[in-house]
Design an enzyme around this catalytic site. Sequence first.
Site, PDB file in Angstrom:
ATOM      1  N   SER A 365      55.911  40.806  30.557  1.00  0.00           N
ATOM      2  CA  SER A 365      56.873  41.426  29.661  1.00  0.00           C
ATOM      3  C   SER A 365      57.654  42.385  30.522  1.00  0.00           C
ATOM      4  O   SER A 365      57.085  43.300  31.102  1.00  0.00           O
ATOM      5  CB  SER A 365      56.147  42.159  28.551  1.00  0.00           C
ATOM      6  N   ARG A 366      58.970  42.159  30.645  1.00  0.00           N
ATOM      7  CA  ARG A 366      59.716  42.944  31.628  1.00  0.00           C
ATOM      8  C   ARG A 366      60.163  44.297  31.113  1.00  0.00           C
ATOM      9  O   ARG A 366      60.492  45.166  31.894  1.00  0.00           O
ATOM     10  CB  ARG A 366      60.936  42.148  32.112  1.00  0.00           C
ATOM     11  N   VAL A 367      60.224  44.502  29.815  1.00  0.00           N
ATOM     12  CA  VAL A 367      60.702  45.798  29.342  1.00  0.00           C
ATOM     13  C   VAL A 367      59.711  46.524  28.438  1.00  0.00           C
ATOM     14  O   VAL A 367      59.836  47.707  28.191  1.00  0.00           O
ATOM     15  CB  VAL A 367      62.060  45.689  28.600  1.00  0.00           C
TER      16      VAL A 367
END
Length: 506
Positions: A365-367
Amino acid sequence: MIGIQPDEISSLIREQINNYDQTVCTSHIGTVVQSADGMARAYGLDQVMMGELVEFEDRTLGIVLNLEVNNVGIMILGNSRTIIEGTSVKATGKIAHIPVGKNYLGRIIDALGNPVDGKGDIYTEDTSLIEPPAPGIISRAPITEPIHTGIITIDSMIPIGRGQRELIIGDRQTGKTSLAIDTILNQKDEGVICIYIAIGQKASSVRSIAHILQEKGALEYTTILSASSEESAALQYIAPYTGTAIGEYFMHQGQSVLIIYDDLSKHATAYRQLSLILRRPPGREAYPGDVFYAHSKLLERSAKLNPKLGGGSITAIPIIETQASDVSAYIPTNVISITDGQIFLSGDLFNSGVRPAINIGISVSRVGSSAQTKAIKKISGKLKLELSQFYELETFSQFTSDLDRSTKNQLARGQRLREILKQPQYSPIPVHEQVAIIYAATNNFLDDIPIKNIKQFIEYLKTTIKNRGTKYTKLIMKSKDLEEKTEQALKELIIEAKESFATHST
Ligand code: ATP
Ligand code: MG
């Protein structure tokens, strides 16, 4: 004899000319020259716009998709059998839009917003474009609030924030839909409005999803939009855009919205079908060249709005089905590159009993981590580290039988960690209970419990927290952090649960 004065006549005529008021009413009407497979070609609609709504003789609507030199390609939104060569078609001058409003909650609708649940008409106060432009940079705010799925693995290690786009990807029958439904169930007390968009699914599966949501009291804050597999490709193609338009209505009211697109692989297939019928040139895997655009313009509409615009958000969870775990196929790579992270579901894990079958090693999950609550952030780092060491060790230990004591211990702990991450369907776990479970596992509280009893103990712990954990629950809910006194209260609870578990299980 009364003489008619010439100047009287001319003044009358002059007066009439002055009062001459005629509204010129023009309408652009064309004729269908060809109709097949849900698409029509019409001649004579010279002035229509791209995306304009048109109406056929029998009041069926259509959307203009192709503008060509002497005809236009129209996607028929409805029964295409009545539309034949020679049918007249009228331009409406309006870009495609649908009614939106809060009365859609608790309802099952088709791709055009019509109710299909037999509960009567839906009264709405507003309409919205099916494809409005996505919010720009200035309208957006950073993602800071979490959206909890109730799945321990996701909330602790692959956290999702409000306004994020997180992809669920995996082979068929690996629990993709179940993850999404659990996430909807978990929004019950979170004030998040959910929209479940079923594209190309079996009507019976959509029915049973509606049934589950109803049973668990989740339908009241959910809209189900169904463009099932027996529906035309046109309706399957348009479904995610209309569903998002309904979500945007709530977002602009300052509310948090969660949209599930189940699934975009079938959406791409429907779009491929439309494009081939329209004779657009096929590209890779016979998809049209702009299939990337079809998905990016859709997912770009999820956003966290800035406080001036009400601070609402749309969180998107698209689902993609892979063939034999091939994530490098055209549509999977496209959607992976558009989203802010992905949750990989593995068929091997699913079949070996690890459910939800999330492959933690390659899911990201990048954010979301900036939106994670402090309490869970504090304890998830250790969990992730220990799990990844365990997976490595497990593979390695398959090749040897004489393991030293510390390796054996490490393996045993890893197996316990894997056990706590298993979760049955329809039972999302609230965050404060997740914190307790992870805390117990990563702080050696489970080491003396046999692996086969771990599941049972977790249930015990959850009940203890519900019945006797008011202090802990209050503290953690208030600060969202695991402060010293909260940790102390939690430790006491775990010890208490262990004691009563030991007496009951012997
Ligand atoms: P499809 O490719 O057909 O859409 P899917 O990937 O969406 O499938 P689901 O329909 O969610 O998968 O689940 C497949 C099966 O696995 C279902 O029978 C469901 O009941 C079961 N299942 C899903 N999650 C779990 C779980 N956590 N525990 C036990 N069984 C599960
Ligand atoms: Mg599914």
